[in-house]
Design a protein around this motif. Structure first.
Motif, mmCIF file in Angstrom:
data_model
loop_
_atom_site.group_PDB
_atom_site.id
_atom_site.type_symbol
_atom_site.label_atom_id
_atom_site.label_comp_id
_atom_site.label_asym_id
_atom_site.label_seq_id
_atom_site.Cartn_x
_atom_site.Cartn_y
_atom_site.Cartn_z
ATOM 1 N N ALA A 84 0.789 -1.161 -0.103
ATOM 2 C CA ALA A 84 -0.092 0.134 0.053
ATOM 3 C C ALA A 84 1.067 1.317 0.064
ATOM 4 O O ALA A 84 1.730 1.320 0.827
ATOM 5 C CB ALA A 84 -0.989 -0.004 1.296
ATOM 6 N N ALA B 220 -3.123 3.700 -1.214
ATOM 7 C CA ALA B 220 -3.885 3.918 0.345
ATOM 8 C C ALA B 220 -2.742 4.854 1.281
ATOM 9 O O ALA B 220 -1.677 4.791 0.882
ATOM 10 C CB ALA B 220 -3.880 2.521 0.923
ATOM 11 N N GLN C 25 -5.012 5.237 7.303
ATOM 12 C CA GLN C 25 -6.391 4.750 6.954
ATOM 13 C C GLN C 25 -6.206 3.654 5.967
ATOM 14 O O GLN C 25 -6.798 3.867 4.897
ATOM 15 C CB GLN C 25 -7.029 6.105 6.551
ATOM 16 N N LEU C 26 -5.811 2.506 6.370
ATOM 17 C CA LEU C 26 -5.736 1.495 5.642
ATOM 18 C C LEU C 26 -7.014 1.006 4.871
ATOM 19 O O LEU C 26 -7.780 0.690 5.836
ATOM 20 C CB LEU C 26 -4.694 0.394 6.251
ATOM 21 N N PRO C 27 -7.125 0.340 3.833
ATOM 22 C CA PRO C 27 -8.317 -0.020 3.216
ATOM 23 C C PRO C 27 -8.316 -1.897 3.658
ATOM 24 O O PRO C 27 -8.799 -2.244 2.674
ATOM 25 C CB PRO C 27 -8.146 0.006 1.806
ATOM 26 N N GLU D 110 -2.944 1.317 12.896
ATOM 27 C CA GLU D 110 -3.789 0.663 11.656
ATOM 28 C C GLU D 110 -3.117 -0.515 11.502
ATOM 29 O O GLU D 110 -3.487 -1.671 11.026
ATOM 30 C CB GLU D 110 -3.658 1.645 10.583
#
Length: 244
Positions: free
Chosen positions: A35, A59, A63-65, A92
């Motif tokens: 990411a 990303a 705020q990791l998806p 996160e």
């Protein structure tokens, strides 16, 4: 890190995919997702890592998806000092690993005894110009040391936190070999140098030439130090979720 082969990994701030490639080669994972907030880096990594186990997504580290508890290991190399809120990024990373999963990070040390090539530059620069002090990476990146890095991981709720020193030699054939990279204009030290009047630039160059240690053959042997930290998410409870 001692991670078991066959797990799933997340490479946070993957850049060109160098860490992802190393994980694929050494850790034998089922899959790795890298990411990065830069579309250019994501595109480059996609084009240069041919292994089908690797994926790359756009990303933000803060705020990791990724869903909770979906990875065995989350790693981040040479990234945290550039993240506006590193505590949030580590929280996160902790969130996305399974209970018992591992989080690992590493950063260069810009302080005394760390990145000696950079340290020598800023020590000389500040001697000649006190206004250079705030630009020094040692001032800008206080996280990049043993205690702050360990405290960062522990603050995210990680257990069994360990911080290890990685020390590597950096040899320059002569002074020009050392000096030339600073002329590129990229990075804090080269950018500072590019903004100096020619006379001040020459003065800084000669001060460094006199200060750096030389071997009999004219080579300059310095060292670089990084800190590598790792911790384990607890089997019970939730990871800490610090405010941004």
């Amino acid at each position: 890190m001692g991670a078991t082969a066959g797990g799933t990994w997340r490479d946070i701030g993957c850049g060109t995919g160098a860490v992802t490639g190393a994980v694929l080669e050494v850790a034998d994972p089922v899959g790795v997702i890298g990411a990065d907030p830069s579309q250019g880096y994501v595109d480059y990594a996609r084009g240069h890592i041919a292994d089908r186990r690797a994926q790359f997504v756009l990303a933000d580290a803060m705020q990791l998806p990724f869903a909770d508890s979906t990875a065995s290991v989350a790693v981040s190399g040479l990234v945290l000092n550039f993240v506006p809120h590193p505590a949030r990024a580590v929280a996160e990373m902790t969130r996305v690993v399974v209970p018992g999963g591992q989080v690992g990070v590493y950063v260069w040390d810009y302080g005394e005894g760390g990145m000696e090539a950079i340290r020598a530059f800023w020590d000389a620069a500040v001697t000649l110009d006190r206004q250079a002090k705030p630009l020094d990476e040692a001032v800008r990146f206080p996280l990049c040391a043993r205690s702050p890095l360990g405290e960062l991981l522990a603050g995210a709720g990680l257990q069994d936190v360990e911080v290890d020193e990685i020390r590597v030699p950096t040899r320059f054939a002569d002074f020009d070999d050392y000096w030339t990279p600073f002329l590129g204009g990229q990075g804090p030290a080269p950018a500072y140098l590019a903004g100096l009047p020619e006379g001040h630039r020459a003065e800084l160059r000669e001060q460094l030439r006199a200060a750096l240690p030389r071997a009999v053959d004219g080579s300059i042997l310095l060292h670089a130090r990084a800190w590598a930290a790792r911790g384990r998410r607890g089997r019970e409870g939730n990871p800490v979720n610090p405010a941004t």
